[in-house]
Design an enzyme around this catalytic site. Sequence first.
Site, short mmCIF file in Angstrom:
data_model
loop_
_atom_site.label_atom_id
_atom_site.label_comp_id
_atom_site.label_asym_id
_atom_site.label_seq_id
_atom_site.Cartn_x
_atom_site.Cartn_y
_atom_site.Cartn_z
CE1 TYR A 18 -4.06 -1.90 0.31
CE2 TYR A 18 -2.79 -3.24 1.85
CZ TYR A 18 -3.90 -3.06 1.05
OH TYR A 18 -4.85 -4.05 1.00
N GLY B 192 -6.83 -3.15 -7.60
CA GLY B 192 -6.26 -4.15 -6.70
C GLY B 192 -5.46 -5.16 -7.49
CG MET C 134 -7.48 -9.55 -4.63
SD MET C 134 -9.13 -10.21 -4.27
CE MET C 134 -9.81 -10.39 -5.91
NE ARG D 228 -9.64 -15.01 -7.29
CZ ARG D 228 -8.92 -14.65 -6.22
NH1 ARG D 228 -7.60 -14.85 -6.20
NH2 ARG D 228 -9.51 -14.10 -5.18
CB ILE E 285 -17.31 -6.31 -0.22
CG1 ILE E 285 -17.35 -7.52 0.73
CG2 ILE E 285 -18.38 -5.31 0.18
CD1 ILE E 285 -18.64 -8.30 0.67
CB VAL E 286 -15.03 -3.62 -4.49
CG1 VAL E 286 -15.07 -2.62 -5.66
CG2 VAL E 286 -14.34 -2.99 -3.30
NE ARG F 173 -15.82 -18.94 -4.86
CZ ARG F 173 -15.99 -17.94 -4.00
NH1 ARG F 173 -15.00 -17.61 -3.19
NH2 ARG F 173 -17.12 -17.27 -3.95
CB THR G 113 -17.05 -13.41 -5.26
OG1 THR G 113 -15.62 -13.54 -5.31
CG2 THR G 113 -17.68 -14.36 -6.26
#
Length: 226
Positions: free
Chosen positions: A6, A198, A200, A128, A107-108, A130, A105
């Site tokens: 960050y 982001g 991830m 993704r 929250i954003v 899963r 999936t």
Amino acid sequence: MYLGVYPVRPPVPAIGGYEGVGEVYSLGSGVSNLSVGDWVIPSPPSFGTWQTYIVKEENVWHKLDKGVPMEYAATVTVNPLYAMRMLEDFVGLNPGDTIVQNGATSIVGQSIIQLAKNQGIHSVNILRDRAGSEEVKEKLKNLGADKVYTESQLEVKNLKNLPDDLPEPTFGFNCVGGNAAPLVLKFLRDGGTMVTYGGMSKKPVTVSTSLFIFKDLSLRGFWLQN
């Protein structure tokens, strides 16, 4: 200078927390617009919310309607705000337009789906792979998603063979990076824009030269504190 993941790192020791809702416990003599028992959030959002008591000036606080569910009030300054700002700040979207996103999936991602639906904007969403993907797809569709695909579905299909009952997306959202970012880019129409907020996967965004030259795509970045 960017340190670690960050771009902002408060000096330690530091109190964590960027989201949260507080209840007014007591007031100074000069306070006129708040009352004991009011729910408040810092405005603009600030670090250090994970503590029992905070003492700050009246103008730091924004009063909330106590009819808002507590969990919504506590998170409104982070994920839903990210979604709203990105939808409004980069591309002029109109009802009937389409957006595409990975990490749907999150929250954003779920906030983007709901806000877009409320504005009459269609959404194509990428997950993704899963266990339980079909159940997740149904959950997102219940929130307002128009199309939901797993990454593996898009790897084995030519995108032109996918259902074409929606306009080509003009705007895309990337929070995963790595191999998931090009899937968003391939959906975009000529002249489209993808914003990355982001990473991830912790892998870089790789873009083929042809997407820049022949589709004239634009890549942007977003960080809520910018």
